[in-house]
Motif scaffolding. Sequence first.
Motif, PDB file in Angstrom:
ATOM      1  N   LEU A  51       0.829  -1.200   0.000  1.00 37.36           N
ATOM      2  CA  LEU A  51       0.000   0.000   0.000  1.00 37.36           C
ATOM      3  C   LEU A  51       0.868   1.257   0.000  1.00 37.36           C
ATOM      4  O   LEU A  51       0.546   2.257  -0.668  1.00 37.36           O
ATOM      5  CB  LEU A  51      -0.933   0.000   1.214  1.00 37.36           C
ATOM      6  N   TYR A  52       1.953   1.204   0.751  1.00 36.58           N
ATOM      7  CA  TYR A  52       2.867   2.348   0.777  1.00 36.58           C
ATOM      8  C   TYR A  52       3.551   2.531  -0.581  1.00 36.58           C
ATOM      9  O   TYR A  52       3.722   3.654  -1.054  1.00 36.58           O
ATOM     10  CB  TYR A  52       3.894   2.149   1.883  1.00 36.58           C
ATOM     11  N   LYS A  53       3.927   1.432  -1.213  1.00 41.50           N
ATOM     12  CA  LYS A  53       4.545   1.509  -2.539  1.00 41.50           C
ATOM     13  C   LYS A  53       3.586   2.136  -3.554  1.00 41.50           C
ATOM     14  O   LYS A  53       4.008   2.881  -4.457  1.00 41.50           O
ATOM     15  CB  LYS A  53       4.960   0.115  -3.009  1.00 41.50           C
ATOM     16  N   ALA A  54       2.298   1.845  -3.418  1.00 38.87           N
ATOM     17  CA  ALA A  54       1.313   2.407  -4.343  1.00 38.87           C
ATOM     18  C   ALA A  54       1.298   3.933  -4.271  1.00 38.87           C
ATOM     19  O   ALA A  54       1.042   4.608  -5.285  1.00 38.87           O
ATOM     20  CB  ALA A  54      -0.069   1.842  -4.034  1.00 38.87           C
ATOM     21  N   LYS A  55       1.592   4.501  -3.109  1.00 34.73           N
ATOM     22  CA  LYS A  55       1.648   5.958  -2.983  1.00 34.73           C
ATOM     23  C   LYS A  55       2.831   6.526  -3.764  1.00 34.73           C
ATOM     24  O   LYS A  55       2.713   7.570  -4.416  1.00 34.73           O
ATOM     25  CB  LYS A  55       1.731   6.345  -1.506  1.00 34.73           C
ATOM     26  N   SER A 105      13.492   0.421  -3.981  1.00 28.50           N
ATOM     27  CA  SER A 105      13.733   0.376  -2.547  1.00 28.50           C
ATOM     28  C   SER A 105      13.765  -1.070  -2.098  1.00 28.50           C
ATOM     29  O   SER A 105      13.135  -1.941  -2.713  1.00 28.50           O
ATOM     30  CB  SER A 105      12.638   1.142  -1.789  1.00 28.50           C
ATOM     31  N   GLU A 106      14.482  -1.327  -1.032  1.00 28.45           N
ATOM     32  CA  GLU A 106      14.458  -2.675  -0.460  1.00 28.45           C
ATOM     33  C   GLU A 106      13.073  -3.023   0.069  1.00 28.45           C
ATOM     34  O   GLU A 106      12.737  -4.207   0.195  1.00 28.45           O
ATOM     35  CB  GLU A 106      15.501  -2.807   0.657  1.00 28.45           C
ATOM     36  N   LEU A 107      12.276  -1.996   0.368  1.00 23.38           N
ATOM     37  CA  LEU A 107      10.897  -2.248   0.799  1.00 23.38           C
ATOM     38  C   LEU A 107      10.094  -2.923  -0.298  1.00 23.38           C
ATOM     39  O   LEU A 107       9.290  -3.821  -0.041  1.00 23.38           O
ATOM     40  CB  LEU A 107      10.222  -0.932   1.193  1.00 23.38           C
ATOM     41  N   TRP A 108      10.290  -2.479  -1.534  1.00 22.74           N
ATOM     42  CA  TRP A 108       9.534  -3.050  -2.651  1.00 22.74           C
ATOM     43  C   TRP A 108       9.948  -4.504  -2.871  1.00 22.74           C
ATOM     44  O   TRP A 108       9.118  -5.332  -3.229  1.00 22.74           O
ATOM     45  CB  TRP A 108       9.755  -2.269  -3.932  1.00 22.74           C
ATOM     46  N   VAL A 109      11.230  -4.801  -2.677  1.00 26.37           N
ATOM     47  CA  VAL A 109      11.701  -6.186  -2.847  1.00 26.37           C
ATOM     48  C   VAL A 109      11.010  -7.108  -1.855  1.00 26.37           C
ATOM     49  O   VAL A 109      10.543  -8.206  -2.201  1.00 26.37           O
ATOM     50  CB  VAL A 109      13.234  -6.255  -2.679  1.00 26.37           C
ATOM     51  N   HIS A 153       7.121 -11.333  -1.132  1.00 24.04           N
ATOM     52  CA  HIS A 153       6.034 -11.932  -0.345  1.00 24.04           C
ATOM     53  C   HIS A 153       4.819 -12.181  -1.238  1.00 24.04           C
ATOM     54  O   HIS A 153       4.195 -13.248  -1.172  1.00 24.04           O
ATOM     55  CB  HIS A 153       5.668 -11.000   0.807  1.00 24.04           C
ATOM     56  N   TRP A 154       4.478 -11.203  -2.076  1.00 21.03           N
ATOM     57  CA  TRP A 154       3.333 -11.346  -2.964  1.00 21.03           C
ATOM     58  C   TRP A 154       3.553 -12.487  -3.965  1.00 21.03           C
ATOM     59  O   TRP A 154       2.638 -13.278  -4.223  1.00 21.03           O
ATOM     60  CB  TRP A 154       3.083 -10.032  -3.693  1.00 21.03           C
ATOM     61  N   SER A 155       4.762 -12.589  -4.496  1.00 14.06           N
ATOM     62  CA  SER A 155       5.066 -13.662  -5.448  1.00 14.06           C
ATOM     63  C   SER A 155       4.982 -15.023  -4.765  1.00 14.06           C
ATOM     64  O   SER A 155       4.487 -15.995  -5.355  1.00 14.06           O
ATOM     65  CB  SER A 155       6.466 -13.454  -6.044  1.00 14.06           C
TER      66      SER A 155
END
Length: 275
Positions: free
Chosen positions: A160-164, A186-190, A195-197
């Motif tokens: 959700l944060y990445k979507a922003k 960002s390492e956050l997106w990784v 996790h989603w994958s």
Amino acid sequence: EAAAAAAGSAAADKARRKLATVDVVFGLQLPSSMPLIGELDIATAWNFKASFRIADPIVQRALYAFCMELPAELRVSSRSCWIEDFRSFLIQKQERFPTSSAASTFDGLLRDFLAEQGPGDARTQTAKAFLWRSGGSVKACVLSFQVDVDSRLDPSALRLYKAKWDAYVEQLNGACQDCGGVVHSSELWVKAQSHWSFMRGSAVTLGVALILVGLILSVSLKSLLLSIYALVSALSTLCGLAFFMVVLAGWSMGQVQVIALLIGTGFALNYSVYV
């Protein structure tokens, strides 16, 4: 004293959290996918985009506005924006910002900016670290932001944060065609994407396993009804385990929990097949 204690507590909490960095890249053509087998050749995986025209006043203004007009929802605590330091340098020299559209003018002023500061000057180090230069011209650049977001957050919250950030960067791409197709990393997106994958792959694996077991049981038992009973039994086991983990135990559905569900479902299906 109460205010000081609250401020100290907030600072201590912020220090305990593992904060992350978001890098916004201008002018780089990055690979859109990873090879299924083998390693990615870093030397040939990226290239400079011809559409990035940093000498254009519109692009310079867009980069500066991107740094200075960050929405509060992005929770940026600090930034490393070389364009901000470059603008301050031009103002001190009584030069205009943004510079004229002539590439030689921009390159010359940037060269003066890098040369005038001492080797220990923080602005010079920021600019040199976040600029790709070739032949005296800037081919690509990075703006870096430290965000007040704990990297240990739940992956769904990170998505959700990445979507922003996606929305903010996409807004710039729509407004500035000469910015070279801006991307962010960002390492956050990784963490969020892995996790989603994993969750998506687990769901596909579970679905395929249920279908194959249903076909095997239908053929071996020669009864569609019995195979349906076996699948319902396995699904009941899956739902019971999920209910215990999420509702009774209050666990978040992470990778360990998904693996436990798959193992439990596997045992249930295995028993049905053998019986």
